[in-house]
Design an enzyme around this catalytic site. Sequence first.
Site, PDB file in Angstrom:
ATOM      1  N   LYS A  76       0.857  -1.190   0.000  1.00  0.00           N
ATOM      2  CA  LYS A  76       0.000   0.000   0.000  1.00  0.00           C
ATOM      3  C   LYS A  76       0.888   1.232   0.000  1.00  0.00           C
ATOM      4  CE  LYS A  76      -3.764   2.108   2.753  1.00  0.00           C
ATOM      5  NZ  LYS A  76      -4.560   1.982   3.997  1.00  0.00           N
ATOM      6  N   SER A 151      -9.529   1.959   3.319  1.00  0.00           N
ATOM      7  CA  SER A 151      -8.710   2.741   2.419  1.00  0.00           C
ATOM      8  C   SER A 151      -7.732   1.898   1.603  1.00  0.00           C
ATOM      9  CB  SER A 151      -7.913   3.759   3.235  1.00  0.00           C
ATOM     10  OG  SER A 151      -7.010   3.105   4.114  1.00  0.00           O
ATOM     11  N   SER A 175      -9.508  -0.339   7.561  1.00  0.00           N
ATOM     12  CA  SER A 175      -9.000  -0.167   6.198  1.00  0.00           C
ATOM     13  C   SER A 175      -8.391  -1.405   5.546  1.00  0.00           C
ATOM     14  CB  SER A 175      -7.967   0.956   6.174  1.00  0.00           C
ATOM     15  OG  SER A 175      -8.618   2.192   6.223  1.00  0.00           O
TER      16      SER A 175
END
Lengths: 476, 485
Positions: A76, A151, A175
């Site tokens: 990420k 997210s 997330s």
Amino acid sequence: MKAYATFREIQHDLQHGTITCRELVRHHLDIINTKAHLNAFLSVYEDAALKQAARIDQKISQQKAGKLAGLVVGLKDVLSYEDHPLQAGSKILNGYTSVYNATAVQRLLDEDAIIIGRQNCDEFAMGSSNENSAFGPVRNDLDNTRVPGGSSGGSAVAVQADMCRISLGSDTGGSVRQPAAFCGVIGLKPTYSRISRYGLIAYASSFDCIGIFGKSIDDVALVLEVIAGPDEFDSTVSKKPVPAYSKELTQTERKTFKVGYLKELSTSEGLQPEIQKNIVAKLDQIKAAGHAVEPIEFPLMDFILPTYYILATAEASSNLSRFDGVRYGYRSKNATDLLSMYKKTRSEGFGKEVQRRILLGTFVLSASYYDAYYTKAQKVRRIIRDKTKEILKQYDFIVMPITPTTAFKMGEHTNNPLEMYLADLFSVQANVVGVPAISIPCGTDQQGLPIGLQVIADDFEESKLLQFSDLLLNMN
Amino acid sequence: MSKSLRNKYTLVIGLEVHAQLLTESKIYTPDSTAYGSQPNTNLSVITLAHPGTLPLLNKKVVEFAIRMGIACRCAISRLNIFDRKNYFYPDLPKGYQLTQDRTPICKGGFVTITTSTGERDVKLNRIHIEEDAGKSIHLENESDTLVDFNRAGVALIEIVSEPDLRSSEEAASFLTEVRKLVRYLEICDGNMEEGSLRCDANVSVMPAGSSLYGKKVEVKNMNSIRNVQRAIEHEFDRQIALLEKGEVVISETRTFNADNGKTYGMRTKEELNDYRYFPDPDLSPLEISDKWLSSIQASMPILPRALALKYEQEYGLPKYDALVLTDTKDVATYFESVSKHTSNYKAASNWVMGPVKSYLNETGLNAHEFPLLPQRIAEIITLIDQGKISYTVASQRVFPDLLSNPAKTALEVAHHLNVIQESNQDSILPIVEQVMKEFPLKVEEYKNGKKGIMSMFMGEVMKRSKGKADPKVATQLLTKKLEEV
């Protein structure tokens, strides 16, 4: 290429020379290219990954390879990877290149994992749909008109679409688990402080956790045991020794567990009926398998979300102060003096959701409102923690939904931030308390969209949590 | 300002003293703290607040702060929480300063000061740990500002007094004492010019006899104790003048201009930032164990006031001597070494306070760099006590010669200079008798009562002995022989 259920099978084939790391990397790169429209990756390290693969192939042939040799991982865009771009999905870090490795990334590399690329996410990990990225939204591979969750949307989709074997994401309020549910993959948020946060861009420091996406519990367990544990660069990380999770998973000793589920599950209004139905069915299966299943009450449910949003935004407002255009990243060219440099840089560099949360956090920390919001939320957090821990003394696990709905349409909630925040209703409790939680696939709704089931365990009970999750997945 | 006008008001001062700690590395990173390095060389990703970095507490900083706390009799907080003080400035890399807001490591305590009116304990509010910021450098005729982050993250303690000081003399004494303490504890070099010791003064006035403090003004930018005193004096008069005119004192930050001794307003407190303090979630709370605390306690050096008392009681020195000798640890240590080689402590004190300190002042050296071994000074004292040399000869000839020949003993130097006094009566007596024989008329005058002529006889005796006759012995013999005539 053969569809592998676990990384162990891949390792077996690598050892026997029926496949090479280069072939594995090539396989994932092909999918990344053909599914570029999903917008899951912001950078693909094609050449470097192939080179690393070749190097590790050689190591394997020399019997010198590490524990994760051949594991293809995506990161990420909040994890520091030396000499690679890092932007937290934000314009404010335009042009920024990491100058050091996050501890988790270093540990992956030390065990010969191959890092294939940098994954799209909501800006500074703030969002539940991956529509807040400065690089455009990520699409759900199952239905391109739907969100992948957030997210860590890019990371979830990457595993969902087989663009990599494992993704490392971050879970501050759900997330990792929420997008895992929307994409039908496994998402683990370990105990707070289990994995060093060094090199993870901070959103809300007292909630932030690196989390792991994978397709098998075994893979997740293996990665966790590599990246978890004490670290001299993070004073908040736990010094507890790290169990050999993947080994403990293979213990065949039959255990019965005591499982609690939210009593309100059957009456909860915002909950999509199929999610409720699937979870109830799963609970029946658990019971039938000889485990104790009991309803529990948690009257503080309504306080969890506000507590989270007050404390998380307070910490975020301070954590994001360093992005000021002075030392690195974006600096507005329209600035005329110091004050305007700050104002213009941050107004132009940060997206709307990030600005909203910085303002919220600044407000709750301001002298006149500090006690009414921040202090009170700290107290409530303590109460929520105590109550949850009390339940976890009596029960091995709490089972509950991870999301109120399955993956929603893109744009469905973008005009209403409060509605969007409600998507975190079930996920934030584990972050507020700090306990480990996992999201595992639990069937689909009528449209074939994946449903996630959340299991929460007590602090540092990852081993038990992973065993139970494996058990649940094998019930299907 | 007239004295009577000043007498109508009470001056109230609180000081905030920042002491830069002498730890080798910064408070939250292993970066060096060396002063005077090239700009932006003592850096790391942590100092520069790169994304994802976290602070790592340097335990030495905590130990240094506790030492100061013990020296000031503070209560030591066992659970320490570090707070973020949020504000934007280019030399503040994280956008917040790590400090201690609600749980300072040291609470209460006091510093004993000495002024013309005597000794007094000045109450402390707290001592807390924090990090320094970098330095902004504004170049002339350049629109850009440059930032040097070498100082960013250097450890500080802030010593905050209660508004307990009542004169600029007290404020100066407080600062002197604090500087002496940090130097004795070896936690800060105390150098105000280089900024390793910095002082802000909160100054207000109230009508004499009142207990209600007036509006306070914070004065910054004073780089010496004398300037702190000047700034306070100026503020005292300025604030009285305002009140006398019927105006009000504005609560504000003012900067001191050393060129004209005046203060100038910078910004009003009302416009100040809301710092939004909150506990830093990146640093776990620090617990100070009994074991740690007692090990720090055990390593405490003797402090200046205790040392001065020891000199008065054990060495029988006057209070003044004891204070001067203990002014710096270095001088005190030298004095103690001299005292190990002589039991004439007062003479040792005089020599250290006199010739030794003058030499140090002239050369700018520290006592531990003084070229003479302490036993040389003791040897000089012994030679004087034995009557072998006079104090004058010792200080004007032997001492300077020793400084250029530090390897020799005092006796060797005295011999070499040929200044050993003749104190043997047998060798002085013939000279005395010879002189009396040569000047019979003068002897007559003496007998007739002109006692002042004695100096003439002495001069002759000294001349003939080439200055080596012990004046005491010579005087005695002359007096005796003259009376016998």
